[in-house]
Design an enzyme around this catalytic site. Structure first.
Site, mmCIF file in Angstrom:
data_model
loop_
_atom_site.group_PDB
_atom_site.id
_atom_site.type_symbol
_atom_site.label_atom_id
_atom_site.label_comp_id
_atom_site.label_asym_id
_atom_site.label_seq_id
_atom_site.Cartn_x
_atom_site.Cartn_y
_atom_site.Cartn_z
ATOM 1 N N LEU B 234 133.727 -47.408 29.302
ATOM 2 C CA LEU B 234 132.438 -46.807 28.950
ATOM 3 C C LEU B 234 132.592 -45.613 27.999
ATOM 4 O O LEU B 234 133.332 -44.676 28.279
ATOM 5 C CB LEU B 234 131.727 -46.343 30.230
ATOM 6 N N ASP B 235 131.871 -45.661 26.887
ATOM 7 C CA ASP B 235 131.818 -44.541 25.924
ATOM 8 C C ASP B 235 133.183 -44.208 25.317
ATOM 9 O O ASP B 235 133.394 -43.108 24.809
ATOM 10 C CB ASP B 235 131.224 -43.265 26.566
#
Lengths: 291, 291, 291, 291
Positions: B234-235
């Site tokens: 994530l990210d």
């Protein structure tokens, strides 16, 4: 055992300008490959309006005992066939810069500091000024300072002295670090696309004297600076770099000047670096500034 | 009588990645010249840490009846000799984009407007959302809208529907325009370096949910946005574009959100444009973004 | 005959912080008017989350023989009634600054230059470093330099020496100009909201050592700097100023460091100026920075 | 049980301009306190060149059933004593805006979107254009569209129609969203400091037609936009906001136009917001733009 390191020979830049036509990249890169040169980077540009082609190739020699500059002779037939104007530049020779300044020293000190610390790949060969003020700071940075005053309004003989000084120091570039005298065509013609000036406005806004005063009076919300090559027409030369800072109604003229100085220093240093790294090609009234 | 216009054939891009070695430029440009291709622009980069070489060549065919893509086959031996991974992209085919959105529509509407007006070289092939809200605006822009809700927390079957939808529309790129659902690895694996997300912070600051709240709480003086390829973590995917805007103590959380939205829209559009123009190469956790 | 000039007495700043309630502005401005003070500027802010009220009033005395600071006593009952914490600052007294540096000198030299030329309203009272390198440049700027090495890892006694040095120079502000030692709580407690540090990242990204290396490894497209008050928690203090510069895949770690240095210098100088002009109020982990 | 919420009455702004003199702040804030008004924010400015004083006070009434505007009458003696020009503005009444556009719609659509989504505190009361193109997009945003063509070069009668239209919609502000017709003094005189134009250059650079073409031809490295009040002299009115984007030799005129459009939209929206929030005071050829 340590890793075998790739030995890189001297870095050389080939700058080339000609009319666009098929096969230029193949021809030039083929030449370099045959000559034992390793291309480190290629940048190029085509001006669609004029059909002009611009190229910057940075290369090293596989055999580090050979000089990249020595390829210039062998390249002549290629250049001729392409109708290209060509320049070979040795990136590992530290270029020599003359700085002209007047009373203010913020750009001058910035350049001296950057050259000294290696931030800028340059040796400041001399500083000259129509004012005597910068002797001390030049002594600190161990750079020759020459006070070349304008005597009895005789600018011509002052410029003659400057040209002789610059010649005696074998200088690659002249930087006007807030030099507030207008230079004659005679002076400028000695250094075509070899004089960089910092003008304290976002050209073409506020040409001439007192651009900050003009900006203040006009009530603009951004203040800027422009680094450009000097040509015969005042403040009209090819632009290399521009930058801005926000201002507001709260900023007095003094505050605008203060904020502007930071922009001037950064913009001038950026333009000088680009020039010294052989990343700028000027043509007509424009520049190609490779990244 | 009108000027004879230069006829340019279809513009094609060749993206190439391999280990750096002497002669790549000469070899590739030589191949193109022999095949009757005119090089319009060359950009390249060498990652000095890994010795990896990246190149983007944009070319047209001298004979406009020939397709640039058709060179792919003939190029294979060159690619093999260089150990290069290669992609040919037809720049004159308008790429097709799927946009996923949640409740907010500022990025979605911006993309729809840019695609419609030609600002972005793309056709929005479909818009899908876990909320029903965007039907009307999609109808206005004449783009198919699909409401694909998450039923009873069963994300897996919603993602399956999304994958089928995207497949049925023959899409080149998936854009997450503030799509607030975390996507499974299964979904992401369908589109390696083909999903662009906009995260409303300057990554790696403020990962996860509510980055504006985090920024507000930390008292930062700049708010930013990051467009990146989506990977399993994530990210953490390769960053394509980032931008910021100044904020101050006067800005409430609502003001920060409002200012941030402008940055999100611009940053996402910039990243999508670069991708669609075949100017981005992702490798490891980084990108080369040609100018 | 010359124009009659308005004589302005010493400029004084009143900083005030209390819970918001009706009538504060009327009460404070009424007090100043009655005392013969002319308000030159008023800035104020209410933090809606906490209901806290902040005010900065710059004033001069109608009778220039009177001191603005002398109002402090008479103001006490007003402050008490408002439950306000209050500070009076004489803007015409040049504040004294201690600068701590380690090996690098780009921020140090920038501060020395700005203080010398009046760009920064400060006197650098002393420079101290755990390295001996800055003696020469301090001599040039006529500022006392103290080499305070860390002997045999005994940081506590080095910090004790620093505290004594700073005390003997009657300093208003301590600036960490890339001072690379982590300071103890004991040291920090001497100067609450009186130590400004420059961190070479956009906090909260890349805390700790080697932020440029981290930025390079993460492949971000913007590099930044953060000036903040130093608190016990490393890199977590109230942020005063932040700025960024764009970078690209072309930038080596060395290039990033070089670009970052310009941002560091500007951001640190901006934060120090704001503090010295009495424009910053820190509370909890935030700052109000008046324009 | 829920928290007791502070009820805030209608927010009102008092804008005041007069010659600077001691006691203004005390007098005005004293008046407001006595009248039961709570000051939410105060901003002020003194133009040192002209001695002019500017103030913006945002306040609410302790008794929410009372209107802030109702203080205007009681304030008259104060205003008279100060020789001040004064404006009371009800911030909770949504202001009404007329937008004039020509062929291009990027600024128009941006304003429509912002007003619809609440990003801009405004109601677009009508859109008028000398071209018929915007009917559809206005219908989508449920805003009246009026095609007011210039028939047989008779601009005077077209302007008369516009003035009547605007009057019939009770409009607070006229926005020229890339309206490419030069307006007569007669038209402009109807709306003193109530017409905001977006000019697609960084004024005073590139006045008149085709600023992007001029910027391209001059080879500048920054492209900008300027939002300003319209006065009788073309492109000379008081500037409210300016912004820039970097461009390079790679940017064709089309690319410059594309990049410029984003700057135009943001700059125009920012200026319109500031005006609608009663944060702009124009005087002579300048503006005070409170933060």
């Amino acid at each position: 055992m340590s890793d075998p390191k790739v030995v890189r020979g001297a870095r050389t830049v080939l700058l080339l300008m000609c009319q666009d036509r098929p096969g230029i990249v193949a021809r030039v890169s083929g030449f370099l490959f045959e000559q034992g040169a390793n291309i480190e980077s290629v940048d190029q540009h085509v001006d669609r309006d004029t059909g002009r082609f611009f190229q910057r190739i940075e290369f090293t020699m596989t055999d580090p005992s050979r000089s990249g500059l020595a390829l210039a002779g062998a390249f002549e037939p290629v250049a001729e066939a392409l109708g290209a104007s060509v320049e070979f530049r040795d990136l590992d020779r530290v270029p020599r810069v003359a700085v002209l300044a007047s009373k203010q020293n913020h750009c001058l000190v910035d350049l001296l500091y950057r050259a000294r610390t290696g931030d800028l790949p340059a040796e400041i060969a001399l500083v000259a000024s129509n004012h005597p003020d910068h002797a001390e700071v030049c002594r600190f940075f161990e750079v020759p300072f020459h006070h070349v005053p304008i005597v009895a309004g005789d600018k011509a003989s002052q410029e003659k002295q400057l040209v002789e000084l610059i010649a005696s120091h074998e200088v690659d570039l002249v930087v006007l670090a807030r030099y507030m005298q207008i230079l004659s065509d005679w002076f400028i013609d000695h250094y075509p696309n070899r004089i960089i000036n910092i003008h304290h406005s976002l050209l073409p806004s506020f040409v001439g004297a007192q651009p900050y005063r003009q900006a203040y009076d006009r009530g603009v919300k951004l203040v800027g600076a422009t680094a450009h090559y000097v040509t015969a027409e005042l403040d009209q030369g090819p632009i290399i770099a521009q930058d801005v800072a926000p201002i507001s109604h709260r900023d007095s003229l003094e505050e605008i000047v203060r904020k502007g100085k930071d922009i001037e220093r950064l913009t001038l240093a950026r333009a000088v670096r680009r020039h010294l790294e052989a990343k700028v090609i000027a043509y007509e009234n424009r520049t190609v500034v490779f990244p």
